[in-house]
Design an enzyme around this catalytic site. Structure first.
Site, PDB file in Angstrom:
ATOM      1  N   VAL A  51       0.507  -1.551   0.143  1.00  0.00           N
ATOM      2  CA  VAL A  51      -0.004  -0.105   0.218  1.00  0.00           C
ATOM      3  C   VAL A  51       1.073   1.860  -0.071  1.00  0.00           C
ATOM      4  O   VAL A  51       0.613   2.243  -1.110  1.00  0.00           O
ATOM      5  CB  VAL A  51      -0.826   0.359   1.014  1.00  0.00           C
ATOM      6  CG1 VAL A  51      -1.822   1.226   1.344  1.00  0.00           C
ATOM      7  CG2 VAL A  51      -1.802  -0.743   1.270  1.00  0.00           C
ATOM      8  N   CYS A  52       2.309   1.515   1.109  1.00  0.00           N
ATOM      9  CA  CYS A  52       3.546   2.095   1.009  1.00  0.00           C
ATOM     10  C   CYS A  52       3.409   2.980  -0.501  1.00  0.00           C
ATOM     11  O   CYS A  52       3.163   3.843  -0.388  1.00  0.00           O
ATOM     12  CB  CYS A  52       4.152   2.027   1.937  1.00  0.00           C
ATOM     13  SG  CYS A  52       3.582   1.465   3.763  1.00  0.00           S
ATOM     14  N   PRO A  53       3.787   2.046  -1.048  1.00  0.00           N
ATOM     15  CA  PRO A  53       4.083   3.081  -2.548  1.00  0.00           C
ATOM     16  C   PRO A  53       3.085   3.703  -3.337  1.00  0.00           C
ATOM     17  O   PRO A  53       3.261   4.372  -3.900  1.00  0.00           O
ATOM     18  CB  PRO A  53       4.595   1.672  -3.579  1.00  0.00           C
ATOM     19  CG  PRO A  53       4.534   0.942  -2.917  1.00  0.00           C
ATOM     20  CD  PRO A  53       3.611   1.037  -1.540  1.00  0.00           C
ATOM     21  N   ILE A  56       3.305   7.166  -1.941  1.00  0.00           N
ATOM     22  CA  ILE A  56       3.824   7.871  -2.029  1.00  0.00           C
ATOM     23  C   ILE A  56       4.346   7.979  -2.800  1.00  0.00           C
ATOM     24  O   ILE A  56       4.697   9.379  -3.364  1.00  0.00           O
ATOM     25  CB  ILE A  56       5.556   6.610  -1.091  1.00  0.00           C
ATOM     26  CG1 ILE A  56       5.177   6.473   0.203  1.00  0.00           C
ATOM     27  CG2 ILE A  56       6.826   7.561  -1.720  1.00  0.00           C
ATOM     28  CD1 ILE A  56       6.181   5.108   1.096  1.00  0.00           C
TER      29      ILE A  56
END
Length: 180
Positions: A51-53, A56
């Site tokens: 999920v993070c990328p 970001i």
């Protein structure tokens, strides 16, 4: 756990970071205050996840819109600058970040995540906390998500724009709408 209050001074911080040119540098709230810039500080759990990328890279894709609003983006996790750099050097098609337009900070000693109340102590990672701080260093907005839910960059921009009006903004306010 540190409890933050909107309308009060945001905790000061300085962190090592990977800068947009991939050099190592430092980011700090003090610097943004000195430059009279808004700060959008967001924490994410860890590098090389799923999920993070999406968050970001989306924040990076909207960098120009934040810049036009005199806001500085700072992404942060409890990973090191070396892990950040490896992830930035990984192409987006391979679950990497590729080129970012803002610094990615390393809170590997957990001090900033703890101050901002998003550290999951037993795991050593941060929750998805997002903080908007005005140019005077006052905390204006806080939202914390469960780690499996990504944030909406357009909503962050909308809230920043509403805060910058200095006026009362009704529910579902959008830039250009009347304020109260």
């Amino acid at each position: 756990m540190h409890v933050l209050m909107v309308g009060r001074a945001a905790p000061k911080f300085e962190m090592d970071a990977v800068m947009p040119d991939k050099s190592f540098g430092k980011v700090s709230l003090e610097e943004n205050i000195k430059l009279k810039k808004w700060t959008v500080l967001f924490f994410y759990p860890m590098d090389f996840t799923f999920v993070c990328p999406t968050e970001i890279t989306e924040m990076s894709d909207y960098y120009d819109e934040f810049d036009e609003l005199d806001a500085r983006l700072i992404g942060a996790s409890t990973d090191t600058i070396y892990t950040h750099l490896a992830w930035i050097n990984t192409d987006r098609t391979k679950n990497g970040l590729g080129q970012l337009q803002y610094p990615l900070a390393a809170d590997h000693n957990h001090q900033v995540a703890r101050k901002y109340g998003v550290l999951v102590e037993e795991e050593g990672i941060a929750l998805r906390g997002l903080f908007i701080i005005n140019p005077e260093g006052e905390l204006q907005y806080v939202v914390v998500h469960h780690n499996n839910i990504g944030r909406d960059t357009e909503e962050v921009l909308r809230v920043l724009q509403a805060l910058q009006t200095g006026r009362l903004c009704p529910a579902s306010w959008r830039p250009g709408d009347d304020t109260i």
